[in-house]
Design an enzyme around this catalytic site. Structure first.
Site, mmCIF file in Angstrom:
data_model
loop_
_atom_site.group_PDB
_atom_site.id
_atom_site.type_symbol
_atom_site.label_atom_id
_atom_site.label_comp_id
_atom_site.label_asym_id
_atom_site.label_seq_id
_atom_site.Cartn_x
_atom_site.Cartn_y
_atom_site.Cartn_z
ATOM 1 N N LYS A 199 0.833 -1.211 0.000
ATOM 2 C CA LYS A 199 0.000 0.000 0.000
ATOM 3 C C LYS A 199 0.872 1.268 0.000
ATOM 4 O O LYS A 199 2.093 1.178 0.080
ATOM 5 C CB LYS A 199 -0.964 -0.048 1.185
ATOM 6 C CG LYS A 199 -1.944 -1.242 1.116
ATOM 7 C CD LYS A 199 -3.015 -1.072 0.049
ATOM 8 C CE LYS A 199 -3.698 -2.324 -0.458
ATOM 9 N NZ LYS A 199 -4.440 -3.139 0.468
HETATM 10 C C1 LIG Z 1 -5.447 -4.244 0.800
HETATM 11 C C2 LIG Z 1 -6.934 -4.100 0.828
HETATM 12 C C3 LIG Z 1 -7.698 -4.452 1.938
HETATM 13 C C4 LIG Z 1 -7.135 -5.200 3.109
HETATM 14 O O1 LIG Z 1 -6.093 -4.585 3.703
HETATM 15 P P1 LIG Z 1 -5.232 -5.413 4.788
HETATM 16 O O2 LIG Z 1 -4.515 -4.356 5.542
HETATM 17 O O3 LIG Z 1 -4.330 -6.312 4.004
HETATM 18 O O4 LIG Z 1 -6.190 -6.173 5.624
HETATM 19 C C5 LIG Z 1 -9.045 -4.174 1.945
HETATM 20 N N1 LIG Z 1 -9.638 -3.602 0.881
HETATM 21 C C6 LIG Z 1 -8.952 -3.272 -0.228
HETATM 22 C C7 LIG Z 1 -9.657 -2.620 -1.353
HETATM 23 C C8 LIG Z 1 -7.578 -3.535 -0.296
HETATM 24 O O5 LIG Z 1 -6.900 -3.240 -1.411
#
Ligand SMILES: *Cc1c(COP(=O)(O)O)cnc(C)c1O
Length: 398
Positions: A199
């Site tokens: 991210k």
């Molecule tokens: C990455 C992601 C998540 C989950 O995030 P985590 O921190 O890995 O639990 C949820 N929704 C979307 C759209 C994502 O891209």
């Protein structure tokens, strides 16, 4: 010790293959984690509190924040806090990662999938208003790729219905849309960010709930740590005996560690610099890919900001190669492309547990699922790598 990923990192030491994503971590993050290791307190404590405070001031407006160990955990806690349970319906776009919908199932409720708009691949607000029933408890808009959903219009489309809005802001740090900075929660009930490795900023695994609803924040704080009314750090640092606490609910184990929070504090301090870099890469792609038979991503409107977590393009009908051929050819050229997403309604689990998956048509998501692919965009990319991605795409599509 070599820890920097800024020049490709140890994992991809040959420098030939351009991975789809890489975290942007260096000596500063390593020093922060090391400081925590030396402190004797590595789970949730001072660093986590400081990270929450710094995140609140970054968003501004006195928003409350609750640090957790993933965005999935944060979404689960937010839905739990607003009372989602069996028999309830929660509206979710089909064009998202499975986490957005799985948290609805954790609570025994039913996700109702909706199609997305063709230009943005964001949840279609028009479809949402058609899906509201007297069982609808919440809507989870996803700011796909980092382009903000128009939350005030969503609220308006819900009319007077008592439906809560929990934003899946996993891609949207930092994004600005018609509701202001995502996380400010001017119109929504909460927004949940992800600090997963790929991210826009990372703590390895981690997430943050932002909300103006003090009851929601309070409930999430209790439920992130076993439903205990007093977190361990408070117990060990306050004057009352450390062993005394009360369990008020069967909570979860979703707290963020201090090691992760220390990394997050450094990353938050570098967020704007990293966002500027991704934005410059997006500008480069937009300029250098415009002649190709591709639909390029929608740019944000005036005054808005795109976080550019993903750069998603779609092949046009006249494109000589299929989407899968393009992704394969890019891999052979040493460029890691990916696909966001295989829409939820195409997955076997959701065909059974999101009844709308089989009963409703999703024309936009259906066609985008054969056309869309994502090319590398992350702050640790070098100029040479960005150029090579664009050149490879030209070669592949020639
Ligand atoms: C990455 C992601 C998540 C989950 O995030 P985590 O921190 O890995 O639990 C949820 N929704 C979307 C759209 C994502 O891209």
């Amino acid at each position: 010790m070599k820890v920097s990923t800024r020049d490709g990192g140890d994992v991809f030491a040959d420098g030939e293959f351009i991975p789809f994503a890489l975290p942007d971590l260096g000596e500063e993050e390593a020093a922060a984690v090391s400081r925590v290791i030396g402190s004797g307190w590595i789970t949730s404590g001072r660093e986590m509190k400081a990270f929450e405070e710094e995140f609140s001031s970054f968003i501004g407006g006195g928003v409350s924040t609750v640090a957790v160990n993933s965005a999935t955990a944060g979404l689960h806690l937010a839905l739990e806090a607003i009372g989602v349970g069996p028999g309830d319906e929660v509206i979710v776009p089909t064009w998202t990662f499975t986490a957005t919908a799985e948290v609805v199932r954790y609570l025994g409720a039913t996700p109702v999938l909706v199609d997305v708009d063709d230009d943005s691949l964001n949840m279609s607000i028009e479809f949402v208003s058609r899906c509201v029933t007297d069982r609808t408890k919440a809507v989870i808009p996803v700011h796909f790729a980092g382009l903000a959903v128009d939350i005030p219009s969503l609220r308006e489309a819900l009319g007077g219905a008592d439906v809560r809005i929990i934003e899946d802001a996993a891609h949207a740090l930092p994004s600005i849309g018609s509701d202001g900075l995502v996380g400010a929660c001017n119109t929504s009930d909460a927004a949940v960010f992800s600090f997963y490795a790929t991210k826009t900023m990372t703590t390895g695994e981690g997430g943050m709930i932002a909300t103006r609803d003090v009851d929601l924040a309070e409930r999430a704080r209790v439920m992130r740590l076993h439903g205990i009314d007093r977190p361990a750090f408070d117990r060990y640092t306050s004057t009352a005996p450390a062993w005394r606490y009360d369990v008020v609910a069967p909570g979860f184990k979703y707290n963020m560690t201090d090691a992760a929070a220390a990394m997050g504090r450094v990353q938050l301090g570098r967020l704007q610099e990293m966002a500027d870099r991704r934005s410059a890469i997006a500008d480069y792609y937009t300029e250098h890919l415009r002649d190709l038979p591709l639909v390029l991503p929608l740019e944000p409107g005036d005054g808005n900001v795109h976080a550019w977590h993903l750069y998603v393009v779609r092949r046009r009908p006249e494109c000589p190669r299929s989407r899968d051929e393009i992704v394969d050819a890019l891999a052979r050229a040493g460029v890691g492309a990916s696909v966001h997403y295989i829409p939820l309604h195409q997955h076997s689990y959701w065909q059974t547990f999101a009844p709308s998956a089989s009963s409703r048509p999703f024309p936009v998501a259906e066609s985008a699922s054969h056309e869309a692919f994502s090319i590398p965009i992350y702050s640790a990319m070098s100029d040479a790598q960005v150029t090579r991605v664009a050149e490879s795409l030209h070669q592949v599509l020639m």
